[in-house]
Design an enzyme around this catalytic site. Structure first.
Site, PDB file in Angstrom:
ATOM      1  CD  GLU A   9      -2.961  -0.955   2.314  1.00  0.00           C
ATOM      2  OE1 GLU A   9      -4.030  -0.330   2.367  1.00  0.00           O
ATOM      3  OE2 GLU A   9      -2.525  -1.647   3.253  1.00  0.00           O
ATOM      4  CG  ASP A  82      -2.231  -2.315   5.856  1.00  0.00           C
ATOM      5  OD1 ASP A  82      -1.045  -2.665   5.775  1.00  0.00           O
ATOM      6  OD2 ASP A  82      -2.580  -1.125   5.978  1.00  0.00           O
ATOM      7  CG  ASP A  84      -7.329  -3.668   7.390  1.00  0.00           C
ATOM      8  OD1 ASP A  84      -7.154  -3.740   6.154  1.00  0.00           O
ATOM      9  OD2 ASP A  84      -7.072  -2.635   8.038  1.00  0.00           O
ATOM     10  CD  GLU A  86     -11.511   0.078   4.018  1.00  0.00           C
ATOM     11  OE1 GLU A  86     -11.197   0.545   2.902  1.00  0.00           O
ATOM     12  OE2 GLU A  86     -12.688  -0.039   4.396  1.00  0.00           O
ATOM     13  CE1 TYR A 303      -2.462  -2.519   9.206  1.00  0.00           C
ATOM     14  CE2 TYR A 303      -4.333  -3.738  10.081  1.00  0.00           C
ATOM     15  CZ  TYR A 303      -3.821  -2.761   9.241  1.00  0.00           C
ATOM     16  OH  TYR A 303      -4.657  -2.034   8.431  1.00  0.00           O
ATOM     17  NE  ARG A 305      -5.574   2.156  10.027  1.00  0.00           N
ATOM     18  CZ  ARG A 305      -4.487   2.398   9.318  1.00  0.00           C
ATOM     19  NH1 ARG A 305      -3.771   1.385   8.860  1.00  0.00           N
ATOM     20  NH2 ARG A 305      -4.088   3.630   9.078  1.00  0.00           N
ATOM     21  CG  HIS A 349      -6.612  -8.790  12.716  1.00  0.00           C
ATOM     22  ND1 HIS A 349      -7.367  -7.671  12.457  1.00  0.00           N
ATOM     23  CD2 HIS A 349      -6.525  -9.460  11.547  1.00  0.00           C
ATOM     24  CE1 HIS A 349      -7.711  -7.664  11.187  1.00  0.00           C
ATOM     25  NE2 HIS A 349      -7.215  -8.743  10.619  1.00  0.00           N
TER      26      HIS A 349
END
Length: 842
Positions: A9, A82, A84, A86, A303, A305, A349
């Site tokens: 990203e 990432d 997740d 998104e 990570y 988030r 996660h």
């Protein structure tokens, strides 16, 4: 063709991963999302399973071209955004784009929770597929948010002003802030008295300690009047004190879990004053990789988030090994500590932790930027503490009775408590106790104190009787971080959206920061009132949390996302219909449209800012809605239709009579329908030959377009136009004697402007101006501001009181460059208040 393309990203992450993987891989950055819904239309076909119309983001077209070009020379493409929702969606969009450009690539989805050589190589050794359930959940959220924002925001435009926005989570966050503000404003403070005594032993050690009045005649001491407090003071005068009871107990406090996103934002706010957005920005850098000068850049944390307390077995065992070596076996629990996440958490996660627990904060001091070091230290200490033994405290509580005339009485019972650390446990890593949730803004009633050794029945001397009047306090306003915590507590939003949600409230001017807290602006309260009155069910906290739960179900593969949106949209349409107001009635709409069939010449399309307005297109949209689509036309839409029709009354004979017949005679006098006044057109004509500044030129042009389109000006617009005329009176030829004809009225007597000239003379002496300062989206430049006011003063011979006040503050900021400044300030009465504000940087 032997190389593989890796897409991440961010450029920073690309640099770190490129060094880890080596020359066999071409590592590129997508710089975030590459496809999204269109900006200027809904982009969702609600009649065809909510199919989304994706297009390449304008700012990413060059990036996409570069990725497509790079992919042509590679057989395999590794998609590494990432881990997740998104990130999964970005991976899917990239695959769609690259497949469309050149089919035949082999795609791999690579996920890692930390950017370290071991984790990245392990992930590339075992790549997977794109998780379409997770992609569907992101699509559902994006479509859901687009529908709500696209359909609800126009309600705000019509009823408050253009440019406002509503959002599915954003408006719930605003509701929480406004609810708290209303609670604060409605709060009625009450007086109460806290009474106690400073006591000490009759023998050594004789250090005084404080006891607080706890009970009156066996009941809780509640003293609410000055008279009651005075009576107690008189009765206590001259009495001695005696220890009535002593209670000792051991209190344990378990180690806190490692950080999740919301907890990290809260802790960073409390410890360093970081906003959620700054915390996430710093955490992003720590995650993507920092070059420490040894083996190249490497991620320092996992990570960031996440809403899961889960920790990998390897990381947990490494932490336990570190604790035993650094602190000793007594600080290591017999079994590892585990923490339960909430039911909706993404257990795949991990919590936020250091990638290598052996990399202590002390080893990084001076090697990374100070703000990053502070955040890393916070994360490291919390993670290490999470695998340590509980802290144990010896807590002592004493009851102290009074003695009157040699007789012990318990009418007044005082108490005091102290705690001593018996074993620090996890506090050895954190250093200080963690802030307790829910205590924000509450000051402790008593400071920590040490109570000396005492025995039951021991007499004490009263050094001083204490009495303090206090007031009950309203609940505190939310800080940015505590608002995030409240959103999480209510199940609203997700870790990836918290910071942006709060940021949007700031950007939209719905809230302002006051001493690190969030206060709603009048605009924010007005928006919340409108949404509360018309769409309370849509922006209900519990309903929003339920929708988050349904998105989670989509991610788990339990619900098809079009079906979820179909159920939502049915209810949403009902709410929107009620918000638009009652239906106008098909017959009334047909009668007005029939009267407008004679209109042949329509006003040209009008451009205001970035938007276009067309009478003809609005009429066509009503025809399509009411006659073709058979959807009810609201009363508000009908009134707008009638206002447009009245602008064309010369082409539509009888429209005025029809409007009256339909019970809307009030529209005949509305500015939009009545048309511009003759005096307004004359004012606009006079200003055509006057050179105005840029902002005034744009303002007058907008009024001219409105008037030439046949619409009248509001009273506020007429008043603003009059001010432009008066301000430029000296430059308008033929103005003298036309006041009555132009309906200017009497010029307000503001008195002579004796201040602006000396202020502008003072700033002429300034040779070195301060650099421009950016606050939000605005740039403040003292030099440009001075030039604009100087030009206005030359045109009109005066400045407004607000402008003069701003000039005073600016003069004080540059006083060192103004000769004889103090004498000038005294002569012209420039106030010291301006000096203080200038010194404060206002």
């Amino acid at each position: 063709m032997s190389k593989s393309l890796v897409i991440v990203e961010s450029p920073a992450k690309a640099k770190t991963i490129g060094k880890i993987l080596g020359k066999e891989y071409v590592v590129k950055s997508s710089k975030g999302h590459v496809r999204d819904l269109p900006i200027n239309r809904l982009g969702v076909d609600v009649d065809k399973g909510f199919a989304a119309e994706y297009e390449v983001v304008a700012s990413r077209r060059t990036v996409v071209d570069e990725l497509c070009k790079a992919a042509k020379d590679c057989e395999a493409v590794y998609l590494c955004p990432d881990p997740d929702r998104e990130g999964e969606a970005i991976a899917w969009h990239l695959k769609c784009i690259l497949d469309e450009a050149d089919a035949g690539h082999v795609f791999h989805r690579v996920r890692y929770n930390e950017i370290t050589p071991r984790a990245v190589r392990e992930a590339f050794a075992h790549p997977g597929e794109i998780d379409m359930h997770r992609v569907d959940a992101q699509q559902a959220r994006r479509v859901l948010d687009r529908i709500v924002g696209y359909k609800v925001s126009p309600l705000l435009w019509r009823r408050i002003r253009r440019g406002l926005s509503a959002g599915r989570v954003q408006s719930v966050a605003l509701k929480l802030v406004c609810d708290r503000e209303r609670e604060i404003r409605a709060f009625v403070s009450e007086m109460y008295w806290v009474m106690g005594a400073m006591a000490r032993k009759l023998t050594a050690p004789q250090d005084p300690f404080r006891v607080r009045l706890a009970k009156l005649a066996g009941a809780k001491a509640e003293i609410k009047t000055a008279e009651q407090a005075e009576t107690i003071r008189r009765e206590l005068a001259g009495r001695e004190l005696c220890v009535a009871a002593i209670r000792n107990r051991e209190v344990t406090r378990r180690a806190p879990p490692p950080f999740i996103t919301s907890a990290l934002q809260q802790a960073a706010s409390n410890a360093f004053g970081f906003s959620p957005s700054r915390t996430m920005s710093l955490a992003q850098r720590l995650y993507e990789g920092v070059d420490l000068g040894d083996d190249g850049p490497s991620g320092l944390i996992t990570y960031m988030r996440t809403d899961s307390f889960n920790v990998s077995n390897d990381a947990r065992e490494a932490c336990r090994e570190f604790v035993a070596g650094a602190f000793g076996a007594e600080y290591l629990p017999e079994k590892p500590n585990f923490y339960k996440s909430r039911s909706s958490a993404q257990e795949a996660h991990e919590a936020i932790r250091p990638t290598d627990v052996r990399r202590t904060p002390e080893s990084l001091r001076g090697r990374i930027e100070d703000p990053e070091w502070k955040l890393y230290s916070l994360i490291w200490r919390r993670f290490v503490a999470s695998q340590m033994t509980p802290a144990r405290f010896d807590q002592k509580t004493i009851d102290v009775a009074t003695i009157a005339a040699g007789v012990q009485r318990d009418d007044y019972l005082f108490s005091a408590t102290s705690s001593d650390v018996k074993f620090p446990g996890f506090l050895k890593a954190t250093g200080v106790p963690e802030p307790q949730p829910g205590r924000e803004g509450e000051g402790g009633e008593e400071d920590e104190q040490r109570i000396p050794p005492l025995e039951v029945g021991e007499r004490l001397e009263c050094v001083e009787w204490l009495s303090e009047m206090k007031q009950t306090q309203p609940p505190p306003r939310f800080s940015e971080a505590s608002l995030v915590r409240e959103l999480e507590r209510n199940g609203v939003g997700r870790p990836s959206t918290y910071a942006s949600t709060v940021g949007t409230l700031n950007d939209r001017k719905y809230v302002i920061r006051e001493k690190r807290t969030l206060a709603p602006t009048e605009l924010g309260l007005k928006v919340d009132d409108m949404l509360r009155e018309n769409l309370a069910a849509l922006f209900d906290v519990h309903f929003t949390a339920q929708m988050e739960g349904k998105l989670d179900a989509v991610e788990r593969g339990e619900v098809e996302w079009p079906k979820m949106l179909e159920d939502f949209y049915a209810r949403f349409q009902e709410w929107m219909a009620a918000a638009r107001g009652p239906a106008a009635g098909d017959d009334n709409v047909r009668r007005v449209l029939a009267a407008m069939e004679t209109i042949k010449e329509w006003a040209p399309e009008e451009v205001r800012g970035k938007r276009k307005y067309s009478d003809r297109k609005f009429v066509d949209s009503v025809v399509k809605q009411g006659l073709d689509d058979k959807r009810p036309v609201s009363q508000r839409q009908l009134e707008t239709l009638m206002k447009i029709a009245l602008r064309y009354r010369e082409q539509a004979p009888g429209i005025e009579a029809l409007v009256s017949d339909l019970g809307a005679a009030h529209i005949l006098t509305a500015p939009d329908a009545a048309g511009p006044r003759e005096s307004t057109m004359k004012k606009l004509a006079l200003l055509k030959s006057v050179e105005l500044d840029e902002s005034t030129t744009a303002f007058v042009a907008s009024l001219r377009a409105r008037a030439e389109g046949g619409r009248g000006l509001s009273e506020a617009q007429c008043s603003a136009l009059d001010k432009v005329i008066r301000r430029n009176a000296a430059r308008i030829q033929g103005l003298e004697g036309m006041e009555a004809e132009l309906e200017l009225g009497a010029v307000p007597d503001e008195g002579p402007d004796t201040q602006s000239g000396p202020l502008l003379d003072a700033t002429k002496r300034v040779t070195t101006w301060k650099d421009p300062v950016k606050r939000g989206r605005r740039v403040f430049d003292d030099k440009d501001f001075d030039a604009s006011l100087r030009a206005q003063f030359e045109r009109s011979g005066r400045l407004s009181p607000k402008q003069r006040a701003a000039m005073q503050r600016m003069v004080f900021r540059y006083r060192d460059q103004v000769p004889d400044f103090e004498a000038l300030a005294q002569r012209h009465g420039w106030t010291t208040a301006r000096r203080k504000m200038a010194d404060a940087g206002e």
